[in-house]
Write an enzyme that holds these catalytic residues in place. Structure first.
Site, short mmCIF file in Angstrom:
data_model
loop_
_atom_site.label_atom_id
_atom_site.label_comp_id
_atom_site.label_asym_id
_atom_site.label_seq_id
_atom_site.Cartn_x
_atom_site.Cartn_y
_atom_site.Cartn_z
N SER A 278 0.83 -1.21 0.00
CA SER A 278 0.00 0.00 0.00
C SER A 278 0.87 1.26 0.00
O SER A 278 1.86 1.35 0.73
CB SER A 278 -0.89 -0.01 1.24
OG SER A 278 -1.55 1.23 1.39
N GLY B 139 2.58 10.75 5.68
CA GLY B 139 1.45 11.15 6.51
C GLY B 139 0.09 10.92 5.89
O GLY B 139 -0.87 11.63 6.19
N LEU B 140 0.00 9.91 5.03
CA LEU B 140 -1.27 9.47 4.44
C LEU B 140 -2.10 10.59 3.79
O LEU B 140 -3.29 10.74 4.09
CB LEU B 140 -2.14 8.75 5.50
CG LEU B 140 -1.53 7.55 6.20
CD1 LEU B 140 -2.55 6.95 7.17
CD2 LEU B 140 -1.06 6.49 5.23
N CYS C 239 -1.89 3.13 13.72
CA CYS C 239 -2.27 4.49 14.10
C CYS C 239 -2.85 4.47 15.50
O CYS C 239 -3.36 3.45 15.95
CB CYS C 239 -3.34 4.99 13.14
SG CYS C 239 -4.78 3.93 13.16
N GLY D 122 11.38 -4.79 1.95
CA GLY D 122 12.70 -4.81 1.31
C GLY D 122 12.87 -5.75 0.15
O GLY D 122 13.99 -5.99 -0.29
#
Ligand SMILES: Cc1cc2nc3c(=O)[nH]c(=O)nc-3n(C[C@H](O)[C@H](O)[C@H](O)COP(=O)(O)O)c2cc1C
Length: 307
Positions: A21, A76-77, A134, A247
């Site tokens: 995502s 920060g979305l 979050c 990764g």
């Protein structure tokens, strides 16, 4: 189209390589590459960047810091919010030739409920990924760091949708396998891991943090051994599938994650350097499976050969 190579919580996938995502903007890529992107889509399912109920501008700049073997981001979305996503992004993502997984994040159970109700009712959406890295504004706890918070959240969300729920685990916890088990017990259909590791960089020659937000999340090759360890521990602890990431740059890296128990893998940071990295990883993985030189489980060898 070839027969699906594997099934992940009821969704047929042509091969085991998804995107992480927030690391591949399929809408921008379509603008850049046109319909060629649809003909050669690099991933077997597309995971959207995380959306929140309300639009977010994201964190103040600078938002990226390159490390010797990875990068720290504090994006920060930024996103259009639920309404903007449904009106503007969803119709475009629905044109992709692969199943669509929408990633959502709320800061309370009410916000998550709003997101699940909005996204879960749409036919274009095949599954929902819950980004739980979050804080819950009520408890102050990071949902994905606490098994009880994760279990409680799933208890609220599970009855709201029949779509598969994938819990995106954070690596910033002592026992990710305990959170994964809580997700499974709460009714999750799969977990995905790892998200980024908490990290900070100091501005060159100074004493202040470089990133506008003060700190961010580390990704890329630097986190690969951590991902391998956490995927191994989590996959051993649960019966639902785990999507492994962290990764991955080559087919061999993906094969390692499959070997420790991942049911599928996702390519993240590598796509920033090369938007076709996902396709290359898939090709290399297929080559390894066909040569039978890797430790990919036999089922995967057979699945890949049948395509
Ligand atoms: C720039 C950037 C943005 C990201 N945005 C999201 C996001 O919106 N939601 C999410 O769950 N993970 C997000 N991630 C985490 C990735 O999906 C992935 O879990 C992590 O980067 C580890 O994989 P990698 O090392 O292959 O990048 C982001 C990572 C990066 C580098």
């Amino acid at each position: 189209m070839s027969a699906p190579g594997l099934e992940l919580c009821g969704i047929g996938l042509a091969h085991p390589v998804l995107n992480g995502s927030g690391t591949f903007d399929a809408i921008a890529a379509r603008r850049a590459f046109g319909d060629e992107l649809l003909e050669r889509f690099p991933f077997s399912a597309f995971v959207s960047k995380t959306i929140t109920p309300q639009p977010r501008a994201g964190n103040p700049p600078p938002r990226l810091y390159e490390t010797p073997s990875g990068m720290i981001n504090s994006i920060g979305l930024p996103n259009k919010g639920l309404e903007g996503f449904l009106a503007s992004d969803l119709p475009q993502l629905a044109e992709l030739p692969v199943p669509l997984i929408v990633s959502v994040m709320g800061t309370s159970r009410e916000e998550f409920t709003e997101l699940i109700s909005g996204v879960g009712s749409r036919d274009e959406v095949d599954a929902i990924e819950l980004n739980v890295s979050c804080p819950n504004v009520k408890s102050g706890l990071i949902v994905g760091e606490e098994p009880a918070e994760t279990f409680g959240l799933l208890g609220e969300l599970r009855p709201l949708t029949e779509k598969p729920l994938i819990v995106k685990l954070t690596p910033n916890t002592a026992a990710p396998e305990a959170v994964a088990k809580a997700a499974e017990e709460g009714g999750a259909d799969a977990v995905s891991l790892i998200n980024t590791l908490k990290a900070t960089a100091i501005a060159p020659g100074g004493s202040e943090p470089w990133l506008g937000a003060g700190s961010g999340g580390l990704s890329g090759p630097a986190v690969r051994p951590v991902a391998l360890d956490q995927v191994r521990r989590v996959a051993a602890a649960i019966r639902i599938p785990a999507i492994g990431m962290g990764g991955i740059e080559t087919g061999a890296h993906a094969a390692d994650l499959l070997a420790v128990g991942a049911a599928a893998v996702a390519v993240g940071t590598a796509s920033f350097r090369d938007p076709a990295a996902g396709e290359r990883v898939r090709r290399e993985l297929e080559g390894l499976a066909q040569a039978n030189t890797s430790s990919i489980p036999v089922a995967f060898n057979l699945d890949l050969r049948s395509n």
